[in-house]
Design an enzyme around this catalytic site. Structure first.
Site, PDB file in Angstrom:
ATOM      1  N   SER A 193     -27.365  15.394  -2.279  1.00 60.35           N
ATOM      2  CA  SER A 193     -27.690  14.695  -3.527  1.00 60.35           C
ATOM      3  C   SER A 193     -29.167  14.984  -3.762  1.00 60.35           C
ATOM      4  O   SER A 193     -29.787  15.704  -2.980  1.00 60.35           O
ATOM      5  CB  SER A 193     -27.433  13.187  -3.411  1.00 60.35           C
ATOM      6  OG  SER A 193     -28.435  12.587  -2.627  1.00 60.35           O
ATOM      7  N   VAL A 232     -28.297  19.673  -8.517  1.00 54.69           N
ATOM      8  CA  VAL A 232     -27.344  20.727  -8.924  1.00 54.69           C
ATOM      9  C   VAL A 232     -27.654  21.305 -10.308  1.00 54.69           C
ATOM     10  O   VAL A 232     -27.194  22.397 -10.637  1.00 54.69           O
ATOM     11  CB  VAL A 232     -25.874  20.230  -8.882  1.00 54.69           C
ATOM     12  CG1 VAL A 232     -25.430  19.925  -7.477  1.00 54.69           C
ATOM     13  CG2 VAL A 232     -25.652  19.033  -9.815  1.00 54.69           C
ATOM     14  N   TYR A 250     -20.715  12.574 -22.052  1.00 53.70           N
ATOM     15  CA  TYR A 250     -19.933  12.591 -20.802  1.00 53.70           C
ATOM     16  C   TYR A 250     -18.569  13.269 -21.031  1.00 53.70           C
ATOM     17  O   TYR A 250     -18.142  14.109 -20.236  1.00 53.70           O
ATOM     18  CB  TYR A 250     -19.764  11.152 -20.324  1.00 53.70           C
ATOM     19  CG  TYR A 250     -19.088  10.986 -18.988  1.00 53.70           C
ATOM     20  CD1 TYR A 250     -19.765  11.274 -17.800  1.00 53.70           C
ATOM     21  CD2 TYR A 250     -17.776  10.526 -18.899  1.00 53.70           C
ATOM     22  CE1 TYR A 250     -19.140  11.097 -16.567  1.00 53.70           C
ATOM     23  CE2 TYR A 250     -17.149  10.348 -17.675  1.00 53.70           C
ATOM     24  CZ  TYR A 250     -17.839  10.632 -16.516  1.00 53.70           C
ATOM     25  OH  TYR A 250     -17.223  10.466 -15.290  1.00 53.70           O
TER      26      TYR A 250
HETATM   27  P1  NAP Z   1     -22.011   7.516  -8.345  1.00 48.14           P
HETATM   28  O1  NAP Z   1     -21.580   6.420  -7.424  1.00 48.14           O
HETATM   29  O2  NAP Z   1     -22.993   7.209  -9.429  1.00 48.14           O
HETATM   30  O3  NAP Z   1     -22.550   8.743  -7.447  1.00 48.14           O
HETATM   31  C1  NAP Z   1     -23.010   9.926  -8.055  1.00 48.14           C
HETATM   32  C2  NAP Z   1     -23.501  10.881  -6.990  1.00 48.14           C
HETATM   33  O4  NAP Z   1     -24.003  12.064  -7.643  1.00 48.14           O
HETATM   34  C3  NAP Z   1     -24.645  10.314  -6.162  1.00 48.14           C
HETATM   35  O5  NAP Z   1     -24.546  10.774  -4.834  1.00 48.14           O
HETATM   36  C4  NAP Z   1     -25.879  10.912  -6.831  1.00 48.14           C
HETATM   37  O6  NAP Z   1     -26.962  10.942  -5.929  1.00 48.14           O
HETATM   38  C5  NAP Z   1     -25.347  12.298  -7.188  1.00 48.14           C
HETATM   39  N1  NAP Z   1     -26.105  12.991  -8.242  1.00 48.14           N
HETATM   40  C6  NAP Z   1     -26.439  12.530  -9.467  1.00 48.14           C
HETATM   41  N2  NAP Z   1     -27.147  13.466 -10.127  1.00 48.14           N
HETATM   42  C7  NAP Z   1     -27.264  14.537  -9.292  1.00 48.14           C
HETATM   43  C8  NAP Z   1     -27.889  15.810  -9.404  1.00 48.14           C
HETATM   44  N3  NAP Z   1     -28.567  16.189 -10.496  1.00 48.14           N
HETATM   45  N4  NAP Z   1     -27.808  16.665  -8.342  1.00 48.14           N
HETATM   46  C9  NAP Z   1     -27.135  16.310  -7.220  1.00 48.14           C
HETATM   47  N5  NAP Z   1     -26.544  15.116  -7.057  1.00 48.14           N
HETATM   48  C10 NAP Z   1     -26.606  14.239  -8.086  1.00 48.14           C
HETATM   49  O7  NAP Z   1     -20.752   8.164  -9.106  1.00 48.14           O
HETATM   50  P2  NAP Z   1     -19.193   8.164  -8.707  1.00 48.14           P
HETATM   51  O8  NAP Z   1     -18.557   7.058  -9.455  1.00 48.14           O
HETATM   52  O9  NAP Z   1     -19.011   8.288  -7.245  1.00 48.14           O
HETATM   53  O10 NAP Z   1     -18.744   9.520  -9.441  1.00 48.14           O
HETATM   54  C11 NAP Z   1     -18.619  10.754  -8.761  1.00 48.14           C
HETATM   55  C12 NAP Z   1     -17.991  11.776  -9.706  1.00 48.14           C
HETATM   56  O11 NAP Z   1     -16.724  11.292 -10.171  1.00 48.14           O
HETATM   57  C13 NAP Z   1     -18.826  12.024 -10.971  1.00 48.14           C
HETATM   58  O12 NAP Z   1     -18.742  13.389 -11.334  1.00 48.14           O
HETATM   59  C14 NAP Z   1     -18.155  11.165 -12.014  1.00 48.14           C
HETATM   60  O13 NAP Z   1     -18.366  11.624 -13.315  1.00 48.14           O
HETATM   61  C15 NAP Z   1     -16.695  11.292 -11.588  1.00 48.14           C
HETATM   62  N6  NAP Z   1     -15.847  10.191 -12.061  1.00 48.14           N
HETATM   63  C16 NAP Z   1     -16.089   8.900 -11.685  1.00 48.14           C
HETATM   64  C17 NAP Z   1     -15.261   7.901 -12.164  1.00 48.14           C
HETATM   65  C18 NAP Z   1     -15.450   6.458 -11.783  1.00 48.14           C
HETATM   66  O14 NAP Z   1     -14.724   5.612 -12.323  1.00 48.14           O
HETATM   67  N7  NAP Z   1     -16.353   6.117 -10.892  1.00 48.14           N
HETATM   68  C19 NAP Z   1     -14.208   8.209 -13.030  1.00 48.14           C
HETATM   69  C20 NAP Z   1     -14.001   9.525 -13.401  1.00 48.14           C
HETATM   70  C21 NAP Z   1     -14.825  10.526 -12.908  1.00 48.14           C
HETATM   71  P3  NAP Z   1     -28.515  10.945  -6.412  1.00 48.14           P
HETATM   72  O15 NAP Z   1     -28.612  10.036  -7.590  1.00 48.14           O
HETATM   73  O16 NAP Z   1     -29.250  10.465  -5.188  1.00 48.14           O
HETATM   74  O17 NAP Z   1     -28.835  12.364  -6.725  1.00 48.14           O
END
Ligand code: NAP
Length: 246
Positions: free
Chosen positions: A36, A63, A154
């Site tokens: 991350s 990324v 998004y």
């Molecule tokens: P989250 O809890 O907010 O975690 C996001 C992760 O991405 C963190 O580890 C964050 O770490 C990292 N990140 C953010 N920007 C980054 C960058 N520029 N480079 C590298 N790492 C980065 O989100 P989540 O809910 O687990 O979601 C994970 C994935 O699933 C995402 O792609 C999201 O769109 C997708 N998704 C989630 C849901 C949901 O309901 N939660 C639904 C559909 C899809 P740092 O901030 O420390 O970099």
């Protein structure tokens, strides 16, 4: 131990869905690169993986920056000698209604969610072609399939992920590389924690299975799609959404 000695990269694995995926692979014997933007937040995940006897490499990488994505892949190859699986999971939201959505919030979401996946995919492709095998998962969303008010940026990024997945699957199949996308519905993580209670209740009422998903639900699907059991599946978008999109 179905992923024993497999080398796996999970982007955005400091918390939420990515963290669960990384730990699930480690439990199955894989060597896992977690990543991350923030080195500090990776420490507890690395410790958790080590505590279950897993082998782990932590790489701080944004990324959205091509050079960081390249470094992430290079460091994994230097440590584990190969990359069997890449999970492009890093993602953010910057929600706002269309008229209030700033150019900066548009650019940020596209740069991280869409260009970020492209950067890592491009950086890993040469290695996987050399290996003549590999597996890539791109994290989309139901929002990329059906749209959502207040999430133009998004939704565009997650719909773009589907286009990348289908095109890359066609381009790379002859080299033994499979590429699939996962479209989660609403999963309990920091990303959805920010929603007001009332909005959450409304959301749940629109989910046929009547509840939010868990990070484990998503990790289970990622592991299946990257396992030998899914060896004839490529170019697909699989929903894990409690029936939100039927
Ligand atoms: P989250 O809890 O907010 O975690 C996001 C992760 O991405 C963190 O580890 C964050 O770490 C990292 N990140 C953010 N920007 C980054 C960058 N520029 N480079 C590298 N790492 C980065 O989100 P989540 O809910 O687990 O979601 C994970 C994935 O699933 C995402 O792609 C999201 O769109 C997708 N998704 C989630 C849901 C949901 O309901 N939660 C639904 C559909 C899809 P740092 O901030 O420390 O970099």
């Amino acid at each position: 131990m179905i992923f024993k000695d497999k080398a796996i990269i999970v982007t955005g694995s400091s918390r939420g869905i990515g963290k669960e995926i990384a730990i699930a692979y480690a439990k199955e014997g894989a060597m896992v690169t977690i990543s991350s933007r923030n080195d500090e937040s990776l420490k507890s995940v690395a410790d958790e993986i080590k505590s279950i006897g897993g082998e782990v490499l932590s790489v701080a990488a944004d990324v959205s920056k091509p050079e960081d994505s390249k470094t992430l892949i290079e460091q994994t190859i230097a440590k584990f000698g190969k990359v069997d699986i890449l999970v492009n999971n890093a993602g953010i939201t910057r929600d706002n209604l269309l008229l209030r959505l700033s150019e900066e919030d548009w650019d940020n979401v596209i740069d991280i969610n869409l260009k970020g996946a492209f950067n890592c995919l491009k950086a890993v492709t040469k290695q996987m072609m050399k290996q003549r095998q590999g597996c890539i998962i791109n994290m989309s969303s139901v929002v990329g399939v059906m749209g959502n008010a207040g999430q133009v940026n998004y939704a565009a990024s997650k719909a773009g992920i589907i286009g990348i997945t289908k095109s890359a699957a066609k381009e790379l199949a002859s080299r033994g590389i499979r590429v699939n996308a996962i479209a989660p519905g609403f999963i309990e993580t920091d990303m959805t924690d920010n929603l007001p209670e009332k909005a959450k209740e409304e959301l749940v009422s629109a989910i046929p299975l009547g509840k939010l998903g868990t990070v484990q639900d998503v990790a289970d699907l990622v592991l299946f799609l990257t396992s030998e059991k899914a060896k004839y599946i490529t170019g697909q978008v699989i929903n894990v959404d409690g029936g939100m999109v039927i």
